[in-house]
Each structure stands twice: as C-alpha cells, then as structure tokens.
Design a protein around this motif. Structure first.
Motif, PDB file in Angstrom:
ATOM      1  N   LYS A 156     -69.205 100.698  53.932  1.00 49.37           N
ATOM      2  CA  LYS A 156     -68.677  99.410  53.457  1.00 49.37           C
ATOM      3  C   LYS A 156     -67.153  99.416  53.412  1.00 49.37           C
ATOM      4  O   LYS A 156     -66.516  98.387  53.655  1.00 49.37           O
ATOM      5  CB  LYS A 156     -69.267  99.065  52.090  1.00 49.37           C
ATOM      6  CG  LYS A 156     -70.731  98.657  52.155  1.00 49.37           C
ATOM      7  CD  LYS A 156     -71.295  98.345  50.776  1.00 49.37           C
ATOM      8  CE  LYS A 156     -72.768  97.949  50.878  1.00 49.37           C
ATOM      9  NZ  LYS A 156     -73.371  97.654  49.564  1.00 49.37           N
ATOM     10  N   PRO A 179     -67.298  91.592  47.771  1.00 51.09           N
ATOM     11  CA  PRO A 179     -68.588  92.217  48.061  1.00 51.09           C
ATOM     12  C   PRO A 179     -69.680  91.445  47.303  1.00 51.09           C
ATOM     13  O   PRO A 179     -69.681  91.404  46.075  1.00 51.09           O
ATOM     14  CB  PRO A 179     -68.438  93.643  47.527  1.00 51.09           C
ATOM     15  CG  PRO A 179     -66.962  93.830  47.296  1.00 51.09           C
ATOM     16  CD  PRO A 179     -66.442  92.468  46.957  1.00 51.09           C
ATOM     17  N   ALA A 181     -73.228  90.079  45.757  1.00 51.97           N
ATOM     18  CA  ALA A 181     -74.432  90.566  45.084  1.00 51.97           C
ATOM     19  C   ALA A 181     -75.104  89.358  44.445  1.00 51.97           C
ATOM     20  O   ALA A 181     -74.647  88.217  44.606  1.00 51.97           O
ATOM     21  CB  ALA A 181     -74.091  91.625  44.045  1.00 51.97           C
ATOM     22  N   ALA A 192     -76.106  97.199  45.275  1.00 52.44           N
ATOM     23  CA  ALA A 192     -75.010  96.335  45.733  1.00 52.44           C
ATOM     24  C   ALA A 192     -73.950  96.169  44.654  1.00 52.44           C
ATOM     25  O   ALA A 192     -72.748  96.109  44.953  1.00 52.44           O
ATOM     26  CB  ALA A 192     -75.555  94.970  46.154  1.00 52.44           C
ATOM     27  N   ASP A 195     -71.893  99.502  44.405  1.00 52.44           N
ATOM     28  CA  ASP A 195     -70.958  99.618  45.520  1.00 52.44           C
ATOM     29  C   ASP A 195     -69.788  98.658  45.353  1.00 52.44           C
ATOM     30  O   ASP A 195     -68.631  99.019  45.599  1.00 52.44           O
ATOM     31  CB  ASP A 195     -71.677  99.333  46.842  1.00 52.44           C
ATOM     32  CG  ASP A 195     -72.634 100.443  47.248  1.00 52.44           C
ATOM     33  OD1 ASP A 195     -72.576 101.536  46.645  1.00 52.44           O
ATOM     34  OD2 ASP A 195     -73.440 100.213  48.168  1.00 52.44           O
ATOM     35  N   PRO A 216     -68.833  93.094  41.731  1.00 51.48           N
ATOM     36  CA  PRO A 216     -69.765  92.221  42.452  1.00 51.48           C
ATOM     37  C   PRO A 216     -69.598  90.760  42.055  1.00 51.48           C
ATOM     38  O   PRO A 216     -69.137  90.451  40.969  1.00 51.48           O
ATOM     39  CB  PRO A 216     -71.136  92.754  42.018  1.00 51.48           C
ATOM     40  CG  PRO A 216     -70.897  93.299  40.633  1.00 51.48           C
ATOM     41  CD  PRO A 216     -69.516  93.891  40.685  1.00 51.48           C
ATOM     42  N   PRO A 247     -74.318  92.742  51.337  1.00 53.53           N
ATOM     43  CA  PRO A 247     -74.738  94.074  50.889  1.00 53.53           C
ATOM     44  C   PRO A 247     -75.496  94.862  51.945  1.00 53.53           C
ATOM     45  O   PRO A 247     -75.536  96.084  51.900  1.00 53.53           O
ATOM     46  CB  PRO A 247     -75.618  93.777  49.670  1.00 53.53           C
ATOM     47  CG  PRO A 247     -76.099  92.378  49.881  1.00 53.53           C
ATOM     48  CD  PRO A 247     -74.987  91.668  50.585  1.00 53.53           C
ATOM     49  N   ASN A 248     -76.121  94.160  52.892  1.00 52.87           N
ATOM     50  CA  ASN A 248     -76.846  94.832  53.967  1.00 52.87           C
ATOM     51  C   ASN A 248     -76.993  93.860  55.142  1.00 52.87           C
ATOM     52  O   ASN A 248     -76.596  92.687  55.054  1.00 52.87           O
ATOM     53  CB  ASN A 248     -78.224  95.314  53.493  1.00 52.87           C
ATOM     54  CG  ASN A 248     -79.033  94.204  52.844  1.00 52.87           C
ATOM     55  OD1 ASN A 248     -79.128  93.098  53.364  1.00 52.87           O
ATOM     56  ND2 ASN A 248     -79.615  94.486  51.687  1.00 52.87           N
TER      57      ASN A 248
END
Length: 303
Positions: A156, A179, A181, A192, A195, A216, A247-248
C-alpha cells in the motif's frame, strides 16, 4: 484541474511530444484513439503489427493516418513479437509510453516485466485512474483496481507513492490521500483500518512524502465536507480527498465500475510503477477513455 479535457489540453501543451509504442495496433478501436491523439498533437506513435494488416485497417478505417508524419508502422510477426518490439522501444528510450493494442493484458505485461530488457524497476505496479465525476468540480484518483489483489502495508505504501506521482504530474502538488475503510475508528478486526492508521503515521513521520495521508475514512467522509462535518471530522483530509486508496482489489474494482456505470463518470487510467507508464485499456472502453488514459500517461512520462 477539474476535467479530463483539461488534462488532454495540458498533455497537448508539452514542449516535446513523447512517443508511444503500441503493441498489436491493427485494430479499428485502437487506431481511433491514435487518430484522436494525433489530431490533437498529443504524441507521435510507433505502431507494431503485421504491416500488411495494419495498412489495410488504416486505409479502410482511418485513411488520414496513412503516411502521417507522426506515425511509424513497424512490421512484426505475431502478437508476442509485436509486444516484444514495443517494450524494447520503450526500454531503449526510443518511446516513452507503452500502450496495449489488440492483445491480452497478460501477454503484454509478461513481456513488459521480463528480467531482460523489460520495464521492471523493483517497485510495485498499480493501476491509477483519474475520474471526472458529474457534480464534483475536481478530479479524483482511484487506486488500485486492477493489479494488487490483497495488498499488505508495504504494498500500500508503494500504491500510494505511485498515485502521488500521477496526481503531481497532473498539477496537484500535495495531493490528499485517504486510505478507505468502512469506519473512521481503528478496529483490530478490520485490517483496512490498521493499515490506514499506519499509513497516516508514516506520512506524519515523513516516510510518505509529497502528500497528506489521513485514514481510515469511509468514502462519504473522504469526499463530502458536509458528511465529514456531520460526523465531527475536522482533519486535513476530511471531505478533501484527491486520492482514494481501496483496501483491496475487489473494493477498488467495484468503486471504479460504480463510478463509470452508475455515476457515468469519465475516466482515464494507467499502470504506474514500471520504468515508463503503461496504457492498458479494455475493449469495452470507448475512444474517449483511451484518449484520457494516453494523456495521463504522457503527462507522467514528462514529469
């Protein structure tokens, strides 16, 4: 910059026009984007394919491209050879952007990422898309919707670095990165959020540079000042995101397609992280999307 048309204009204003190498270019949809770019003075092109088929397609669909001074036709023997020649042109410096034509993405990327004379840098490759969304007066960058399936924290970091490079090339000196979430609080059961908190701390300590990272954060609070205010959020990114980090891959892909299909957003996207930007559009993308993607790649290649 508020629109992708401005992005195209900015690319057209570059002092030196970069060269784009197109693998497997004998395709009407591909040539349409080439014609649009050439007519706007965006770039010069090296087109790789069976030269006879390439000439036939040009003469039947876009005869104005025949003998055009900004276009070079290079004969190749099959898909693999075309991909290899296009990648070699970029790795040798004879072209500055690699563009996918009528071949599978995996076939092009396999050649682009080979150890010998490929475009590897040791960095993570990620997809960065610039969106012009109706009702919003700025471009949003979404990453990563195509490359990293389940990125860990270190991946990331590089995804953010790639996106920051692209945003800065488009004129955003210090992009605001969120980022994403489902919530704003850190929850050990939601990776998430862990991170996102780590990425925020890394930015505050100077490990992620040339940007502001805060997370987040849920999507609504990242893009809507009203939603953020209602939630009591007052940080530097609340309602002010430039870059949205999924997150993905599943979340990124759903967000990308929701914007294009539900919101009717315009988009351009590239793969960043190699030694040169790579334009990898799908056959479902219209010529406008391909033009926006190429303009994005050209700006990154010059900046």
């Amino acid at each position: 910059m508020e629109t992708l048309s401005e992005l195209v204009q900015q690319a057209a204003a570059l002092s030196d026009r970069p060269c784009t190498a197109v693998a497997c270019a004998a395709d009407a949809d591909v040539l349409e984007s080439v014609e649009l770019a050439v007519s706007r003075g965006l770039a010069t092109f090296k087109l790789y394919d069976d030269k006879k088929q390439l000439l036939e397609t040009i003469q039947s669909k876009y005869p104005q491209l025949a003998n055009h001074p900004d276009i070079e036709l290079i004969d190749s023997e099959g898909m693999q050879h075309a991909a290899q020649l296009a990648v070699d042109a970029v790795s040798s410096g004879n072209a500055q952007v690699l563009m996918k034509g009528n071949l599978p993405t995996a076939a092009l990327m396999k050649v682009a990422l080979r150890k010998e004379a490929g475009l590897r840098t040791g960095n993570v490759l990620s997809h960065v898309a610039a969106f012009e969304i109706p009702g919003f007066n700025k471009l949003y960058f979404v990453t990563d919707s195509a490359m990293s399936i389940t990125p860990d924290l270190q991946v990331k970091v590089q995804i953010i670095q790639n996106a920051v490079t692209v945003a800065r090339a488009c004129g955003i000196d210090v992009p605001v990165v969120v980022p994403l979430a489902a919530v704003e609080s850190v929850n050990p059961a939601m990776q998430a959020t862990l991170d996102a908190a780590s990425l925020t701390m890394m930015n505050q300590r100077g490990q992620l540079k040339n940007c502001v990272v805060e997370g987040p954060m849920a999507l609504d609070n990242a893009i809507s000042p009203e939603a953020a205010q209602h939630k009591g959020l007052s940080g530097p990114a609340a309602g002010k995101a430039d870059i949205l980090v999924a997150p993905n891959l599943e979340a990124g892909n759903i967000l990308y397609k929701s914007l294009t299909y539900f919101a009717r957003a315009k988009v351009g996207g590239i793969i960043q992280g190699a030694s040169a930007p790579i334009v990898v559009t799908s056959r479902a993308d219209n010529a406008e999307t391909k033009l926006h993607s190429l303009a994005l790649a050209l700006l990154v290649s010059k900046n």
